[in-house]
Write an enzyme that holds these catalytic residues in place. Structure first.
Site, PDB file in Angstrom:
ATOM      1  N   CYS A 135      33.260  49.009 -17.605  1.00  0.00           N
ATOM      2  CA  CYS A 135      32.413  47.879 -17.203  1.00  0.00           C
ATOM      3  C   CYS A 135      32.350  46.819 -18.299  1.00  0.00           C
ATOM      4  O   CYS A 135      31.603  46.979 -19.268  1.00  0.00           O
ATOM      5  CB  CYS A 135      31.015  48.391 -16.846  1.00  0.00           C
ATOM      6  SG  CYS A 135      29.877  47.071 -16.422  1.00  0.00           S
ATOM      7  N   CYS A 138      28.835  45.219 -18.709  1.00  0.00           N
ATOM      8  CA  CYS A 138      27.836  46.069 -19.373  1.00  0.00           C
ATOM      9  C   CYS A 138      28.114  46.178 -20.874  1.00  0.00           C
ATOM     10  O   CYS A 138      27.192  46.158 -21.682  1.00  0.00           O
ATOM     11  CB  CYS A 138      27.829  47.485 -18.805  1.00  0.00           C
ATOM     12  SG  CYS A 138      28.077  47.606 -17.041  1.00  0.00           S
ATOM     13  N   ASP A 139      29.389  46.344 -21.251  1.00  0.00           N
ATOM     14  CA  ASP A 139      29.705  46.730 -22.632  1.00  0.00           C
ATOM     15  C   ASP A 139      30.405  45.647 -23.452  1.00  0.00           C
ATOM     16  O   ASP A 139      30.583  45.820 -24.658  1.00  0.00           O
ATOM     17  CB  ASP A 139      30.602  47.976 -22.622  1.00  0.00           C
ATOM     18  CG  ASP A 139      29.905  49.161 -21.956  1.00  0.00           C
ATOM     19  OD1 ASP A 139      28.662  49.202 -21.996  1.00  0.00           O
ATOM     20  OD2 ASP A 139      30.592  50.023 -21.395  1.00  0.00           O
TER      21      ASP A 139
END
Ligand SMILES: Cc1cc2nc3c(=O)[nH]c(=O)nc-3n(C[C@H](O)[C@H](O)[C@H](O)COP(=O)(O)OP(=O)(O)OC[C@H]3O[C@@H](n4cnc5c(N)ncnc54)[C@H](O)[C@@H]3O)c2cc1C
Length: 308
Positions: A135, A138-139
């Site tokens: 992701c 997200c990261d």
């Protein structure tokens, strides 16, 4: 003995398909509950949605929140849980969640979407969360000013590369074929971006490092193997339908594991409908707009069925 709830309809999955179905079901007066592990669905992972008609641009997180609130406004009950088993009973269906709840229903809508496909290569599991991610939204921030690689050639991979180039120093986009299969929109952005380098006709063979990922071994079609030093690897290698919990239902599925649906979103098993990325519907064009449409169609068909 765990308590048992009974509903005319249980929607499994709280992504765009399940939430859109809930909005329509509420308006048709069909009492129901949604059971969903990740409320909002996969789109929460997306940095930017700019292809949903009427909303020019919105973050995936904000969009999924709006969708959830919209369903709740019409009375949706959402149980954040994972269904671990479902079976047919004499009069309907029975399901059990991982947190021990048992639910019964007359009808079911399966809207459980897909999960990220793994590469299944050495180091992938070991370095997950230590350099390997599925992701970018997200990261991505953890790799500010660093060098990363994205594996894949679809819209998600291209979108991730463009997003990561806003944060990182350098982004390699590694694809096993000779031409990306992403939308022209993304390809144009990639070609214009000096931070992104596309490596074609190449597979990732192995991920290595010490405490964190440090390098990947590449298998290049024309140059044998090569090691590439990177700080992060984002895997965007397609998806697998989330249907393990429904194995006992013996639903008709296609070669890729997607549930076969009819034009009204019903399946091969009476009383079960399916919508969204989990189905073979909408020409398998897995997007928010098609997931919502299939959810709406399913809700109308379920309402008609329950009235009979
Ligand atoms: C990185 C990325 C970027 C994207 N960008 C776009 C974009 O810009 N525009 C666009 O239109 N589409 C985009 N998509 C595609 C879009 O996210 C999907 O098409 C859409 O989310 C499908 O909705 P769905 O409801 O079918 O499934 P999902 O959104 O996957 O929702 C599935 C739901 O089921 C739940 N679930 C799964 N298994 C179980 C279980 N056993 N028990 C209970 N709940 C379960 C999940 O937790 C979730 O709530 C993108 C996807 C990704 C990954």
């Amino acid at each position: 003995m765990p308590e048992t709830e009974t509903h005319p309809l249980v929607i499994v999955g709280a992504g765009p398909a399940g939430l859109a179905a809930s909005i329509y079901a509420s308006r048709y007066g069909v009492e129901h509950i949604i059971i969903g592990e990740l409320v909002g669905g996969l789109i929460t992972e997306t940095h930017l949605i700019d292809n949903y008609p009427g909303i020019e641009d919105v973050s995936g997180f904000e969009f999924s929140q709006k969708l959830t609130h919209h369903a709740q406004k019409y009375g949706a009950k959402i149980m954040p849980a994972r269904v671990k088993k479902m079976k047919k009973t004499g009069s309907g269906f029975k399901m059990e969640t991982e947190n021990g709840k048992i639910l019964k229903s007359q009808t079911v809508l399966l809207a459980t979407g897909t999960r990220h496909r793994k590469l299944n290569i050495p180091g992938e599991a070991e370095f997950f969360g230590k350099g390997v991610s599925y992701c970018a939204t997200c990261d991505g921030f953890f790799y500010k000013s660093k060098t990363v690689a994205v594996v894949g050639g679809n819209d998600s991979a291209a979108g991730a590369a463009v997003y990561l180039a806003e944060i990182c120093e350098k982004v390699y986009l590694i694809y096993r074929k000779g031409k990306l299969r992403a939308e022209t929109f993304w390809i144009n952005l990639i070609e214009k971006n000096p931070k992104i380098e596309v490596i074609y006709e190449t597979n990732v063979l192995e991920i290595s490092g010490a405490e964190k990922l440090q390098a990947i071994k590449l298998d290049k079609k024309h140059n044998n193997t090569e090691t590439l030093s990177i700080d992060g690897l984002f895997i965007e290698a397609g998806s697998v339908p989330n249907l393990d919990f429904a194995a006992d239902l013996e639903l008709e599925i296609d070669a890729e594991g997607c549930i076969k649906i009819k034009p009204d979103s019903s399946t091969s098993v009476e009383g079960i409908w399916a919508a969204g990325d989990i189905t073979d519907g909408s020409d398998k064009f897995c997007q928010v707009i098609t997931a919502c449409a299939e959810g709406a169609i399913a809700a109308r068909s379920i309402s008609n069925y329950l009235k009979k």
